[in-house]
Design a protein around this motif. Structure first.
Motif, mmCIF file in Angstrom:
data_model
loop_
_atom_site.group_PDB
_atom_site.id
_atom_site.type_symbol
_atom_site.label_atom_id
_atom_site.label_comp_id
_atom_site.label_asym_id
_atom_site.label_seq_id
_atom_site.Cartn_x
_atom_site.Cartn_y
_atom_site.Cartn_z
ATOM 1 N N ALA A 25 6.111 15.056 -8.811
ATOM 2 C CA ALA A 25 6.099 14.062 -7.706
ATOM 3 C C ALA A 25 4.593 13.489 -7.532
ATOM 4 O O ALA A 25 4.382 12.387 -7.346
ATOM 5 C CB ALA A 25 6.514 14.519 -6.550
ATOM 6 N N ARG A 26 3.907 14.484 -7.389
ATOM 7 C CA ARG A 26 2.381 13.857 -7.374
ATOM 8 C C ARG A 26 1.827 12.996 -8.492
ATOM 9 O O ARG A 26 1.273 11.920 -8.170
ATOM 10 C CB ARG A 26 1.535 15.052 -7.268
ATOM 11 C CG ARG A 26 1.447 15.447 -5.735
ATOM 12 C CD ARG A 26 0.333 16.518 -5.478
ATOM 13 N NE ARG A 26 0.449 17.709 -6.340
ATOM 14 C CZ ARG A 26 0.904 18.912 -6.047
ATOM 15 N NH1 ARG A 26 1.573 18.900 -5.019
ATOM 16 N NH2 ARG A 26 0.937 19.698 -6.997
ATOM 17 N N LEU A 50 3.734 9.833 -8.369
ATOM 18 C CA LEU A 50 2.983 8.711 -7.274
ATOM 19 C C LEU A 50 1.827 8.130 -7.530
ATOM 20 O O LEU A 50 1.434 6.980 -7.308
ATOM 21 C CB LEU A 50 3.065 9.586 -5.956
ATOM 22 C CG LEU A 50 4.406 10.017 -5.195
ATOM 23 C CD1 LEU A 50 4.149 10.868 -4.282
ATOM 24 C CD2 LEU A 50 4.926 8.528 -4.974
ATOM 25 N N GLU A 51 0.974 9.056 -8.427
ATOM 26 C CA GLU A 51 -0.506 8.638 -8.649
ATOM 27 C C GLU A 51 -0.150 7.407 -9.614
ATOM 28 O O GLU A 51 -1.165 6.256 -9.533
ATOM 29 C CB GLU A 51 -1.251 9.532 -9.557
ATOM 30 C CG GLU A 51 -1.755 10.426 -8.199
ATOM 31 C CD GLU A 51 -2.647 11.704 -9.219
ATOM 32 O OE1 GLU A 51 -2.738 11.651 -10.363
ATOM 33 O OE2 GLU A 51 -3.078 12.552 -8.247
ATOM 34 N N LEU A 100 4.400 4.400 -0.278
ATOM 35 C CA LEU A 100 3.878 5.997 -1.311
ATOM 36 C C LEU A 100 4.443 6.865 -0.464
ATOM 37 O O LEU A 100 4.862 7.961 -1.046
ATOM 38 C CB LEU A 100 2.510 5.788 -1.464
ATOM 39 C CG LEU A 100 2.229 4.962 -2.694
ATOM 40 C CD1 LEU A 100 0.559 5.199 -2.625
ATOM 41 C CD2 LEU A 100 2.709 5.417 -4.033
ATOM 42 N N SER A 124 7.298 9.677 -1.913
ATOM 43 C CA SER A 124 6.860 10.971 -1.868
ATOM 44 C C SER A 124 8.053 11.776 -1.538
ATOM 45 O O SER A 124 8.186 13.019 -2.138
ATOM 46 C CB SER A 124 5.668 11.260 -1.633
ATOM 47 O OG SER A 124 5.722 11.344 -0.018
ATOM 48 N N ARG A 125 8.804 11.491 -0.574
ATOM 49 C CA ARG A 125 9.852 12.217 -0.075
ATOM 50 C C ARG A 125 11.058 12.008 -0.770
ATOM 51 O O ARG A 125 12.175 13.128 -0.749
ATOM 52 C CB ARG A 125 10.078 11.940 1.254
ATOM 53 C CG ARG A 125 8.782 12.153 2.327
ATOM 54 C CD ARG A 125 9.455 12.251 3.736
ATOM 55 N NE ARG A 125 10.134 10.666 3.959
ATOM 56 C CZ ARG A 125 9.335 9.864 4.484
ATOM 57 N NH1 ARG A 125 8.054 9.696 4.900
ATOM 58 N NH2 ARG A 125 10.017 8.435 5.063
#
Length: 393
Positions: free
Chosen positions: A78-79, A82-83, A254, A258-259
C-alpha cells in the motif's frame, strides 16, 4: 506490537478440518490463500538474521508470503502504491462514489467472479463518464480510480465498487477545465439508473455468450426464461449508488486511499478470541451510528466467510479510467494541470479590485461595517440624481 491473534492462527488450528470437510468443493485459489497465510513470516518461507553492531542485539526476520489476501502483507504494498499515486493528484476536490450490486445479482457474481467483476468495473466507469460528459450535468471528460471490495463488516458477501473521482475535467475540445459545482458531483439517481441498465445489458451479453455458470441455489437461473425473469426483476429494483461528501484536498484523498486500496476482508486487529471451535471479532454497525459490536462464529463459518472474498488469479482489484487510465496518464495529467493553471491565472486577471474604505469612513448604519466610496463629485458639480434622492446626512 503484533496482534495477539491472527487469521493465520485460525487457519493453522481449524484449517485442516475445514479442508477435509469441504474436499472437492474448495478451489485452487482458496487453498493457496490458506496455505500462504499460514506460512507467512515463518521459517518455512525462509528469512534472514539481523544484528546490531552497537549493542549486539540479534533478530530473526522471516519472509512474507506477499499474497494479496494476507492481512500481514498489505502495508508495504500500500505504501509503495500510494507513493506512486501522490504525483497523480490534482489540486481539485475529489468525490467518493460507491456502486453496489443487489443481492440477486451478487449470487451470480460469486459464482462468476472474473466475468461479473469485469462487468461491474466497466459499467460503473462508463456510467460516470457518460453522465459527466453530458452538458446537462457537467460536460467534461473525467478520470477515476475504482477499487473493488466484496465484504461487509461481518464478512458477508457484498460486492461493491469504490470510485475516487476528481471534481471536474477537460472540456470536449480540451481548451479549458470544467469544474463541478461546490459539494456536488453528479445526481445519484441518474447514475443509478444508467448503471443498472448498462450492467444488465452486459450481463445479458455474457449469458448469451455462454460465459456464466450456475450452481446450487442459482442453478435454476441457467434456463434462458428464468434468466430473463431475473433480469426483469432486477431492472425494477433501485440499485444503490451513493456519493459521499468531497475530500478536503489531496492529502485527505491519499489518507482515504491508504485505508481502502489494499484492504483485505478482515484485519488481524479486529480479532478478539479463538476458543472451543469459535472465533470472535469486532465489527461496526453502520445502521446504528457505527456502533462497535462483537460477533462470534463457528471457526468453519469464519473461514468460509473469509474465503468468500478471494479474487481470481490475475484479476486487478484497482483500475484507472478516463484521463487517469494507464495508457497516457502522464500526458493527460500534464494537460489537466496546464488547464487548471490557465484557469487560475485567468480568474486572477479578471478579478475586480477590491474597494477600500476611506480612512475616515463612517460605519454602515445597518451592519456597522466600514462604508466605501462609490463615486465622488467636487465643488461646483451637480451630484448624481440618485445621490440627491438618497441623501441621509
Amino acid at each position: 506490537m503484533p496482534p495477539a491473534l491472527e487469521v493465520a492462527d485460525i487457519f493453522r488450528r481449524y484449517g485442516p478440518d475445514y479442508i477435509q470437510a469441504h474436499e472437492g468443493h474448495l478451489g485452487r485459489v482458496e487453498r493457496r490463500v490458506m496455505s500462504a497465510i499460514e506460512l507467512c513470516r515463518t521459517a518455512a518461507l525462509g528469512g534472514h538474521v539481523e544484528g546490531c553492531r552497537a549493542c549486539g542485539a540479534v533478530r530473526v526476520a522471516y519472509n512474507s508470503c506477499r499474497n494479496r489476501h494476507c492481512p500481514k502483507c498489505q502495508g508495504a504494498v500500500a505504501r509503495d502504491w500510494l507513493e506512486a499515486q501522490a504525483d497523480d493528484l490534482l489540486p481539485v476536490p475529489y468525490f467518493h462514489v460507491v456502486f453496489t450490486l443487489p443481492a440477486k445479482i451478487a449470487s451470480i457474481a460469486f459464482q462468476n467472479k472474473k466475468v461479473v467483476y469485469t462487468i461491474l468495473f466497466r459499467a460503473a466507469a462508463e456510467t460516470l463518464r457518460i453522465i459527466a460528459a453530458d452538458p446537462k450535468h457537467l460536460g467534461a471528460g473525467i478520470g477515476l480510480i475504482a477499487v473493488l471490495h466484496s465484504w461487509g463488516q461481518t464478512l458477508s458477501y457484498h460486492p461493491h465498487l469504490h470510485c475516487i473521482v476528481p471534481g471536474g475535467g477537460p472540456s470536449p475540445d480540451g481548451t479549458r477545465w470544467i469544474a463541478c459545482r461546490p459539494n456536488f458531483f453528479l445526481p445519484v439517481r441518474v447514475l443509478s439508473r444508467l448503471f443498472r441498465r448498462l450492467f444488465l445489458q452486459s450481463l445479458r451479453v455474457a449469458f448469451d455468450a455462454g460465459q456464466l455458470q450456475f450452481f446450487a441455489d442459482t442453478a435454476e437461473v441457467a434456463d434462458p426464461q428464468a434468466f430473463t425473469r431475473l433480469l426483469m426483476s432486477a431492472s425494477q429494483q433501485n440499485w444503490v449508488v451513493y456519493a459521499k461528501p468531497p475530500f478536503g484536498g489531496p492529502e485527505q484523498v491519499l489518507a482515504y486511499l491508504s485505508r481502502y486500496t489494499h484492504r483485505v476482508a478482515i484485519a488481524n486487529s479486529r480479532l478478539v478470541s479463538m476458543a472451543d471451535g469459535k472465533v470472535t471479532f469486532r465489527w461496526r454497525d453502520y445502521r446504528h451510528g457505527r456502533r462497535p459490536r462483537a460477533m462470534t462464529l463457528d471457526a468453519g463459518e469464519f473461514i468460509r466467510r473469509f474465503l468468500l472474498h478471494t479474487v481470481p488469479d490475475g484479476f486487478h482489484r484497482i483500475r484507472h479510467f478516463g484521463f487517469l487510465a494507464n495508457g497516457q496518464r502522464a500526458a493527460r495529467l500534464s494537460a489537466c494541470r496546464a488547464l487548471l493553471a490557465a484557469q487560475k491565472q485567468e480568474s486572477k486577471s479578471h478579478a475586480k479590485p477590491a474597494m477600500k474604505a476611506a480612512p475616515d469612513a463612517r460605519p454602515c448604519p445597518c451592519c456597522g461595517r466600514a462604508m466605501v466610496r462609490i463615486t465622488v463629485w467636487y465643488h461646483g458639480q451637480a451630484p448624481p440624481e440618485w445621490a440627491s434622492r438618497n441623501d441621509s446626512s
